[in-house]
Design an enzyme around this catalytic site. Structure first.
Site, mmCIF file in Angstrom:
data_model
loop_
_atom_site.group_PDB
_atom_site.id
_atom_site.type_symbol
_atom_site.label_atom_id
_atom_site.label_comp_id
_atom_site.label_asym_id
_atom_site.label_seq_id
_atom_site.Cartn_x
_atom_site.Cartn_y
_atom_site.Cartn_z
ATOM 1 N N GLU A 1 1.983 0.041 -4.756
ATOM 2 C CA GLU A 1 1.004 1.037 -5.207
ATOM 3 C C GLU A 1 1.618 2.426 -5.077
ATOM 4 O OE1 GLU A 1 -3.207 3.059 -3.864
ATOM 5 O OE2 GLU A 1 -1.619 2.576 -2.442
ATOM 6 N N ASP B 1 0.825 -1.198 0.000
ATOM 7 C CA ASP B 1 0.000 0.000 0.000
ATOM 8 C C ASP B 1 0.870 1.263 0.000
ATOM 9 O OD1 ASP B 1 -2.847 0.918 0.446
ATOM 10 O OD2 ASP B 1 -1.867 1.948 2.121
#
Ligand code: NOJ
Length: 562
Positions: A288, A219
């Site tokens: 990401e 993330d």
């Protein structure tokens, strides 16, 4: 693992990657399952791991290489799982560890890989690490999070903003200090500039690696570092690094040049540590990269053999829905893709559904063809792709009302920005109650009425549906190594509404083209070009080329270069 002790390094290679398929991720098709919205197996209105286990045949039939599960760890669910309070436990709303092991074994039994979503940069404010850290300025974990004294005027130490609205600093009376949170105040940032913290974070990943997962979607890797002096960001002005998220939607986050809080100090060291973990564990890492101009910096994050294996970015999601803009973006990426792996991503649980975004100009009649064209594009560009659940059905982005909204980001900016709930509505499995998603009276987000007609059961029966196209094309693609790893060159940019590009391997050249419009378009071919009979693609070659219907697509074998 006992608290405070140094974690053991991750053990030998895990997952299912044998030396022969160690590079399986290059050009792979990855299916994103947003667990809360996939299938509810226990009737509480929330999707869970038991539901995922029940639908593994469905996923395997899609012909994808890997499954990525959204976070299912213990969490207060204020950011729907991206606020983790225990990295080793399964949240009760998602099921049990037994359910997880069933999914893991089931994915492997079907020849696919399993990737977990992992949040390295922050925890929930209910995580025991934070509870200890916030207690005093001198406890054993006092610098595990990013703490700073107030500014001389008593306010926050810098002008850093949360992506989700407001200051990125939250006052903590127990310590008489502020802590940093790039997202919600309940998501304090871990201080990854401290090697001890970093080792504990990768040890959490090691726990899942030892159980046999094949890799992680990391993330928000743009938030791994931060300026240790907490200097304020300058205004965006003429800065090179354009901010793509938040700006223009009423969020002042987009008005700053995020030089001190995104892609900032220490990132390279954290990435090197993560790579070391990947090498030791055999896991692959896909990061990401949001909030930044990824084409400017993607090479620093994923460069063949260094740092992450691939970057998962938002450039295509944020691209204008025009041939010219898309062509230019693809050309920019083609250069990068020479040595950095960028996944092709058209949407996810944070974004608008792709047919309602990249092809928002498509009329209702053409929507299914537009969805097929986007799938073709995603699966034939170099870089591999991450497909969000429901994209294989060509779902449009639903319209939700204020009463439906749960996303805190949307609550902060409504109605200028309607947030992420629209992407997260329950998956329509059938035309039964709750579209077959749940037996509950009420599901956590509503089932959009416009999705019912597009349910998976109905589409499975229709050979012309988006789902049938997806299955046919994706399974066929799996065996085409040129589409997985071949190099890519973009074609001429003056042929709107056509977009065309080549994939090259050895002396083989395949040329792909899509008609990015609702008009007819002509894909001109040299006489010696031959159509490739790819499922669901135009293949009727006249003497001079292929006529493409609205959103038509074609693949041809191109003559070898002299
Ligand atoms: C990116 C995730 O995709 C999003 O859902 C989440 O809210 C933020 N990172 C913060 O973890």
């Amino acid at each position: 693992m006992s608290e405070g002790k140094e974690p053991a390094a991750a053990g030998p290679a895990c997952g299912t990657a044998s030396p022969e398929d160690a590079g399986w991720w290059r050009g792979a098709a990855i299916y994103e399952v947003y667990v809360r919205s996939f299938l509810d197996s226990d009737g509480d209105g929330i999707g869970d791991l038991g539901g995922v286990a029940q639908k593994l045949d469905y996923i395997a039939d899609l012909g994808v290489d890997a499954v990525w599960l959204s976070p299912f760890y213990k969490s207060p669910q204020k950011d729907f799982g991206y606020d983790v309070s225990d990295f080793h436990l399964v949240d009760p709303s998602a099921g049990t560890m037994e359910d997880f092991m069933t999914v893991l074994d089931g994915v492997h039994a079907r020849g696919m890989k399993l990737l977990l979503d992992f949040v390295p940069g922050h925890t929930s404010d209910e995580h025991p690490w934070f509870l200890e850290s916030r207690e005093s300025r001198d406890n054993a974990k006092s610098d595990w999070y990013v703490w700073a004294d107030k500014a001389p005027d008593g306010g926050p130490p810098s002008n850093w903003l949360s992506s989700f609205g407001g200051s990125a600093w939250q006052w903590e009376p127990r310590r008489g200090q502020y802590y940093y949170h790039p997202f919600l105040p309940c998501q304090p940032a871990l201080n990854l500039l401290r090697p001890e913290v970093l080792r504990h974070v990768t040890a959490q990943m090691g726990y899942w690696a030892d159980l046999g997962v094949d890799g992680f979607r990391l993330d928000a890797v743009q938030c791994l570092g931060h300026d240790p002096d907490f200097r304020s960001n300058p205004p965006l002005g003429q800065a090179d690094h354009r901010i793509l998220i938040g700006g223009g939607r009423g969020n002042p986050f987009g008005d700053q040049w995020h030089v001190f809080d995104r892609n900032a100090h220490g990132t390279a060291e954290v990435l090197a540590h993560l790579r070391d973990f990947a090498e030791r564990s055999g896991c692959i890492l896909i990061g990401e990269l949001a909030d930044v101009d990824s084409s400017a910096i993607a090479r620093d994050y994923a460069n063949e053999g260094r740092n992450l294996h691939a970057v998962y970015d938002f450039d295509l999601i944020n691209c204008k829905a025009e041939t010219e803009a898309l062509n230019a973006m693809l050309e920019k990426r083609a250069g990068l893709l020479e040595d950095a792996w960028l996944m092709n991503v058209f949407t996810n649980h944070d974004s608008r559904r792709s047919v309602s975004n990249l092809t928002r100009f498509a009329s209702l009649d053409n929507r299914a063809e537009a969805a097929k064209m986007l799938i073709f594009l995603q699966m034939t560009l170099r870089g591999g792709c991450a497909v969000f659940q429901g994209e294989e059905l060509g779902l449009p982005h639903p319209v939700l009302t204020w009463e439906d909204i749960l996303d805190p980001w949307a609550k902060a900016f409504w109605p200028v920005f309607d947030g992420r709930d629209g992407a997260r509505t329950p998956f329509p499995w059938s035309d039964g109650p709750n579209a077959g998603f749940s037996t509950a009276e009420r599901t956590w987000l509503p089932v959009p009425p416009e999705h019912l007609r597009l349910n998976a059961a109905a589409q499975a029966e229709d050979p012309d549906s988006v789902l049938s196209f997806f299955r046919g094309f994706s399974r066929w693609r799996r065996g085409q190594s040129i589409l997985r790893t071949g190099r890519m060159e973009m074609g001429r940019r003056d042929r709107a509404p056509l977009i065309s590009w080549s994939r090259l391997a050895g002396d083989t050249i395949w040329r792909a083209a899509v008609n990015f419009s609702e008009d007819q378009a002509f894909f001109a071919l040299p006489e010696s070009a031959q159509a490739i009979n790819a499922p669901g693609c135009a293949s009727e070659v006249t003497r001079h080329g292929i006529a493409l219907d609205p959103f038509g697509r074609a693949l041809v074998r191109w003559p070898k270069r002299a």
